[in-house]
Design an enzyme around this catalytic site. Structure first.
Site, PDB file in Angstrom:
ATOM      1  N   LYS A 127     -46.582  60.821  29.918  1.00 51.61           N
ATOM      2  CA  LYS A 127     -46.418  61.662  28.721  1.00 51.61           C
ATOM      3  C   LYS A 127     -45.457  61.021  27.711  1.00 51.61           C
ATOM      4  CE  LYS A 127     -48.247  65.994  30.223  1.00 51.61           C
ATOM      5  NZ  LYS A 127     -48.171  67.419  30.482  1.00 51.61           N
ATOM      6  N   LYS A 143     -57.763  61.196  34.621  1.00 56.17           N
ATOM      7  CA  LYS A 143     -58.093  62.562  35.014  1.00 56.17           C
ATOM      8  C   LYS A 143     -58.558  63.364  33.795  1.00 56.17           C
ATOM      9  CE  LYS A 143     -53.791  65.145  34.465  1.00 56.17           C
ATOM     10  NZ  LYS A 143     -53.061  66.305  34.858  1.00 56.17           N
ATOM     11  N   LYS A 201     -56.303  68.729  29.743  1.00 57.78           N
ATOM     12  CA  LYS A 201     -56.340  69.633  28.577  1.00 57.78           C
ATOM     13  C   LYS A 201     -55.986  68.904  27.291  1.00 57.78           C
ATOM     14  CE  LYS A 201     -53.871  73.251  30.857  1.00 57.78           C
ATOM     15  NZ  LYS A 201     -52.719  72.500  31.360  1.00 57.78           N
TER      16      LYS A 201
HETATM   17  N1  AQP Z   1     -58.448  66.711  36.377  1.00 58.47           N
HETATM   18  C1  AQP Z   1     -57.943  67.520  37.308  1.00 58.47           C
HETATM   19  N2  AQP Z   1     -58.534  67.598  38.522  1.00 58.47           N
HETATM   20  C2  AQP Z   1     -58.025  68.418  39.477  1.00 58.47           C
HETATM   21  N3  AQP Z   1     -56.934  69.203  39.286  1.00 58.47           N
HETATM   22  C3  AQP Z   1     -56.327  69.151  38.088  1.00 58.47           C
HETATM   23  N4  AQP Z   1     -55.244  69.789  37.585  1.00 58.47           N
HETATM   24  C4  AQP Z   1     -55.037  69.383  36.317  1.00 58.47           C
HETATM   25  N5  AQP Z   1     -55.979  68.493  35.958  1.00 58.47           N
HETATM   26  C5  AQP Z   1     -56.786  68.319  37.039  1.00 58.47           C
HETATM   27  C6  AQP Z   1     -54.461  70.760  38.322  1.00 58.47           C
HETATM   28  O1  AQP Z   1     -54.368  71.926  37.511  1.00 58.47           O
HETATM   29  C7  AQP Z   1     -53.109  72.544  37.766  1.00 58.47           C
HETATM   30  C8  AQP Z   1     -52.426  72.891  36.485  1.00 58.47           C
HETATM   31  O2  AQP Z   1     -52.030  71.767  35.790  1.00 58.47           O
HETATM   32  P1  AQP Z   1     -50.997  71.933  34.579  1.00 58.47           P
HETATM   33  O3  AQP Z   1     -51.582  72.660  33.461  1.00 58.47           O
HETATM   34  O4  AQP Z   1     -49.725  72.502  35.071  1.00 58.47           O
HETATM   35  O5  AQP Z   1     -50.655  70.480  34.154  1.00 58.47           O
HETATM   36  P2  AQP Z   1     -51.415  69.167  34.321  1.00 58.47           P
HETATM   37  O6  AQP Z   1     -51.551  68.820  35.762  1.00 58.47           O
HETATM   38  O7  AQP Z   1     -50.660  68.185  33.475  1.00 58.47           O
HETATM   39  O8  AQP Z   1     -52.841  69.510  33.723  1.00 58.47           O
HETATM   40  P3  AQP Z   1     -53.511  68.970  32.415  1.00 58.47           P
HETATM   41  O9  AQP Z   1     -54.820  69.659  32.267  1.00 58.47           O
HETATM   42  O10 AQP Z   1     -53.556  67.477  32.418  1.00 58.47           O
HETATM   43  O11 AQP Z   1     -52.533  69.493  31.305  1.00 58.47           O
HETATM   44  P4  AQP Z   1     -51.825  68.713  30.132  1.00 58.47           P
HETATM   45  O12 AQP Z   1     -52.905  67.984  29.408  1.00 58.47           O
HETATM   46  O13 AQP Z   1     -51.175  69.784  29.332  1.00 58.47           O
HETATM   47  O14 AQP Z   1     -50.835  67.787  30.775  1.00 58.47           O
HETATM   48  C9  AQP Z   1     -52.313  71.630  38.667  1.00 58.47           C
HETATM   49  O15 AQP Z   1     -52.434  72.095  40.010  1.00 58.47           O
HETATM   50  C10 AQP Z   1     -53.017  70.316  38.504  1.00 58.47           C
HETATM   51  O16 AQP Z   1     -52.881  69.510  39.660  1.00 58.47           O
END
Ligand code: AQP
Length: 338
Positions: free
Chosen positions: A116, A198, A201
């Site tokens: 990040k 991965k 969002k």
């Molecule tokens: N691609 C993924 N595959 C499986 N699990 C995923 N998780 C996120 N992306 C995937 C799981 O979703 C939960 C919530 O995640 P989060 O919102 O707390 O943050 P993150 O892991 O950083 O998810 P994002 O979507 O990538 O958000 P941003 O873009 O805001 O950083 C967790 O259990 C995560 O493992």
């Protein structure tokens, strides 16, 4: 709702944008069966969202959308505690204490922080570095036994365990040391445009991500545009290390259609990528559409959502206060005179 004999589960998602199919298959969906067996707390971790720039009105909307989405996906507020992180101020208070046992070096090494920091080079704030400490606080505050997460969050749960053990060693037994629960399937759903990354969002390429608010046309379009692997031929739809993009689509298909990888490979034997991608789209749409309808219905019922959030925060606060006062006592703070 809390049952002393039951093990406790905590997990959360940040309301940083539209929730992706990765968040659903890697997290929310795996939470549902846990509700039968464990004392579950599911949280919308809004304070974590602030570590990257947010538009305040959008953050408010995303937060309520996510509360409704949890319920629409099958989180049952009668069985689980559903609440918003900022409604329980003990999260940030415990984070401060944990900050005093966390080392700068270990936070600096976190993959998400490095990633990040690269993506938000103009806003490498202290919160971004401190994110895993707040996450540790979320978990340890509830004396959590199990933390169901996708693969990307395993490193943060490991740090949580280290902090709990370090605190326990320094101040005597205080925290339950939690275990990470990573489901075999769905724990790492990849970008549709780059199977080495991965699905996230915050991916700026909207073709890379299926969100739970996409309509049927958008889902089909994105899947048709999804990258595949260079080979074609009768057995091109198969799972394998040399087939990262197709393996990702197969994972999505099997999880949404409820079939095994073997069954899916047999079904698409002799078929090309076009037929396969359309079938993936059908399966995803059949999962997403009922969730969307239920989420819409719930969002129109503000009184119900407020009632769920009030109750969830009250139950969570009850547990959180107990842990925090124990921690304050252990570190030598004088209890407030009442
Ligand atoms: N691609 C993924 N595959 C499986 N699990 C995923 N998780 C996120 N992306 C995937 C799981 O979703 C939960 C919530 O995640 P989060 O919102 O707390 O943050 P993150 O892991 O950083 O998810 P994002 O979507 O990538 O958000 P941003 O873009 O805001 O950083 C967790 O259990 C995560 O493992």
């Amino acid at each position: 709702m809390a049952d002393e004999a039951k093990k406790r589960v905590f997990s959360g998602i940040q309301p940083t944008g539209k929730i992706t199919l990765g968040n659903y298959l890697g997290a929310i969906r795996n939470w549902l069966p846990l509700q039968q067996q464990y004392d579950c707390l599911f949280c919308v971790v809004d304070l974590h969202s602030l570590t990257v720039a947010q538009v305040p009105a959008e953050l408010r909307k995303n937060t309520l959308d996510l509360v409704a989405l949890y319920i629409a996906c099958g989180i049952d507020p009668a069985k689980s505690n559903l609440f918003i992180q900022s409604h329980v101020h003990e999260h940030t208070e415990l984070a401060w204490i944990l900050d005093t046992v966390a080392y700068v070096g270990e936070l600096n090494r976190m993959t998400q922080f490095k990633d990040k920091s690269r993506r938000h080079a103009d806003n490498i704030n202290m919160g971004l570095m401190n994110y895993p400490v707040l996450m540790a606080s979320d978990i340890l505050l509830y004396q959590t036994d199990l933390v169901p997460v996708g693969k990307d969050q395993v490193q943060h749960v490991e740090l949580t365990r280290d902090l709990a053990e370090r605190f326990n060693a320094r101040y005597s037994d205080t925290f339950v040391v939690p275990q990470c629960l990573v489901s075999k399937a769905g724990s790492s759903i990849k970008s549709l445009q780059d199977p080495s990354a991965k699905m996230s969002k915050s991916d700026p390429n909207e073709n890379a991500v299926i969100t739970l608010s996409d309509d049927a046309d958008a889902i089909r379009r994105k899947l048709r545009r999804a990258v595949t692997d260079s080979d074609s031929g009768p057995n091109c739809v198969r799972h394998g290390e040399d087939k990262a993009a197709v393996s990702n689509l197969l994972n999505i298909y099997t999880l949404c259609a409820g079939v095994s990888i073997d069954e899916a490979e047999r079904k698409f034997e002799g078929k090309g990528y076009g037929v396969f991608k359309d079938a993936v789209a059908d399966a995803v749409i059949s999962v997403v559409q009922p969730i969307q309808a239920e989420q819409k219905r719930l969002l129109a019922d503000k009184a119900y959502l407020e009632c769920v959030l009030r109750q969830g925060a009250e139950n969570a606060t009850h547990i959180a206060q107990k842990t925090l006062s124990k921690v304050y006592r252990k570190v030598g703070l004088i209890p407030k005179i009442r």
